[in-house]
Write a protein that holds these residues in place. Structure first.
Motif, mmCIF file in Angstrom:
data_model
loop_
_atom_site.group_PDB
_atom_site.id
_atom_site.type_symbol
_atom_site.label_atom_id
_atom_site.label_comp_id
_atom_site.label_asym_id
_atom_site.label_seq_id
_atom_site.Cartn_x
_atom_site.Cartn_y
_atom_site.Cartn_z
ATOM 1 N N LEU A 1 0.810 -1.204 0.000
ATOM 2 C CA LEU A 1 0.000 0.000 0.000
ATOM 3 C C LEU A 1 0.850 1.263 0.000
ATOM 4 C CD1 LEU A 1 -2.790 1.359 0.312
ATOM 5 C CD2 LEU A 1 -2.425 1.252 2.771
ATOM 6 N N LEU B 1 0.584 4.073 -2.995
ATOM 7 C CA LEU B 1 0.133 5.435 -2.745
ATOM 8 C C LEU B 1 1.238 6.457 -3.023
ATOM 9 C CD1 LEU B 1 -1.999 5.032 0.505
ATOM 10 C CD2 LEU B 1 -2.792 5.287 -1.849
ATOM 11 N N LEU C 1 -7.614 2.176 -6.451
ATOM 12 C CA LEU C 1 -6.835 2.910 -5.455
ATOM 13 C C LEU C 1 -5.832 3.836 -6.134
ATOM 14 C CD1 LEU C 1 -6.318 3.279 -2.418
ATOM 15 C CD2 LEU C 1 -4.572 1.500 -2.582
ATOM 16 N N ALA D 1 -9.746 11.310 1.812
ATOM 17 C CA ALA D 1 -8.690 10.485 2.407
ATOM 18 C C ALA D 1 -9.283 9.282 3.121
ATOM 19 C CB ALA D 1 -7.850 11.320 3.370
ATOM 20 N N VAL D 2 -10.394 9.480 3.832
ATOM 21 C CA VAL D 2 -11.072 8.363 4.506
ATOM 22 C C VAL D 2 -11.528 7.333 3.476
ATOM 23 C CG1 VAL D 2 -13.153 7.718 5.783
ATOM 24 C CG2 VAL D 2 -11.794 9.667 6.531
ATOM 25 N N VAL E 1 -8.582 5.293 2.303
ATOM 26 C CA VAL E 1 -8.165 4.327 3.315
ATOM 27 C C VAL E 1 -9.102 3.117 3.339
ATOM 28 C CG1 VAL E 1 -7.950 3.953 5.800
ATOM 29 C CG2 VAL E 1 -6.976 6.004 4.771
ATOM 30 N N LEU E 2 -10.404 3.378 3.182
ATOM 31 C CA LEU E 2 -11.389 2.295 3.266
ATOM 32 C C LEU E 2 -11.461 1.438 2.002
ATOM 33 C CD1 LEU E 2 -14.417 4.109 4.984
ATOM 34 C CD2 LEU E 2 -12.797 2.487 6.016
ATOM 35 N N ARG F 1 -9.582 -1.981 1.812
ATOM 36 C CA ARG F 1 -10.133 -2.893 2.825
ATOM 37 C C ARG F 1 -11.425 -3.510 2.330
ATOM 38 N NH1 ARG F 1 -10.297 -0.648 8.875
ATOM 39 N NH2 ARG F 1 -11.135 -2.746 9.074
ATOM 40 N N PHE G 1 -4.147 -3.013 6.346
ATOM 41 C CA PHE G 1 -5.031 -2.067 7.004
ATOM 42 C C PHE G 1 -5.608 -2.634 8.294
ATOM 43 C CE2 PHE G 1 -5.675 0.458 3.029
ATOM 44 C CZ PHE G 1 -5.326 1.663 3.595
#
Length: 309
Positions: A162, A166, A228, A271-272, A275-276, A279, A307
């Protein structure tokens, strides 16, 4: 005027569709050969003979051209949020490619990214005003961009999974954000008839940085899922463009406190979602009854596991 807006909307929508599909095709082509590994120059040259990768690259080039073409007929605040739909296109197409569905959590993550990036871009574009830039400022911008690329390149090179995905995706966004600033300055120079303000050096630098962006993006594709990669690119692009405007062009003084707070909230929302997203995608693949765990799926599962730790 109405017909021009519809034309701009159609161009932007087509561009988002092509950018989303192009990212998926590039991602699958890269990860079939370089899953989770750094893409060497030789491997990148081999991709030039990969039909799927070439098809993806062509789709991205045409999609980007359509997006910039739409900006000729409508404001950034109208067009840029439409481009964010490329994230959703990539996620849906990726789910169909992997023969898995999109869970409620994935849809929530996508909604957060689209709303966050769209809102951030709209607020930033509404408050940003640039008239000219001095040679000293142009040098400062180039130094900022170069420093960011060095830092992100280092993080991506020593990181894994990850983090690598990113970092390299954000590096590609740095280049596109820088290019957006340069194109904007060039357009304003032509519009105002000020040939002396035309950013010739910066424009040449932006063109020369495109191969760097391509290399960064391929590294990101090799280390993470396509949705992503697109999400990180789409978020870092306007963030860098506006950041340069604030730091080097002094635009921060022209932005109200309310608008700044709104931008921060939108950025955190996006951003949230980022991150999710891995997952929820990894969980969807794990729960899918007919899904087979291939090389690309294994990386998604690894990202999700990182994560969960």
């Amino acid at each position: 005027m109405g017909s021009l807006l519809w034309l701009a909307f159609t161009l932007a929508l087509a561009g988002a569709l092509l950018n989303g599909l192009g990212a998926l095709w590039q991602n699958t082509a890269v990860r079939d050969k370089q899953n989770g590994k750094l893409v060497a120059i030789g491997a990148l040259l081999e991709l030039l003979s990969n039909r799927k990768w070439l098809m993806g690259q062509l789709a991205v080039v045409i999609g980007s051209a359509l997006h910039f073409g739409a900006l000729a007929f409508a404001p950034v605040t109208v067009i840029q949020p439409i481009g964010v739909l490329g994230i959703a296109v990539t996620a849906v197409a990726s789910a169909r490619y992997d023969r898995t569905g999109l869970s409620l959590g994935t849809w929530f993550a996508l909604a957060a990214i689209v709303l966050g990036v769209g809102g951030f871009t709209s607020l930033a574009a509404s408050n940003a005003q640039v008239t000219s830039v001095s040679d000293e400022t142009a040098v400062l911008i180039a130094l900022i961009v170069g420093l960011l690329l060095m830092v992100l390149g280092l993080i991506g090179s020593i990181g894994h999974g990850l983090v690598r995905c990113l970092a390299f995706a954000a590096g590609g966004g740095v280049v596109f954000g820088f290019s957006s600033v340069v194109v904007r300055l060039a357009a304003l120079s032509v519009e105002h008839g000020n040939r002396a303000d035309f950013p010739t050096g910066s424009l040449i630098g932006a063109i020369l940085s495109i191969p760097v962006a391509v290399w960064f993006i391929q590294q990101a594709h090799a280390s993470g899922p396509p949705d992503l990669v697109v999400a990180a690119l789409t978020l870092s692009d306007p963030l860098v463009a506006i950041g340069i405007g604030y730091v080097a062009l002094g635009e921060g003084a022209k932005t109200s406190t309310v608008a700044t707070l709104g931008e921060v909230v939108c950025f955190l929302l996006a951003a949230v979602g980022i991150v999710l997203l891995p997952r929820t995608r990894a969980k969807s693949k794990k729960d899918a009854p007919n899904a087979t765990l291939g090389a690309s799926d294994a990386t998604n599962a690894t990202l999700g596991a990182k994560f969960n730790r």
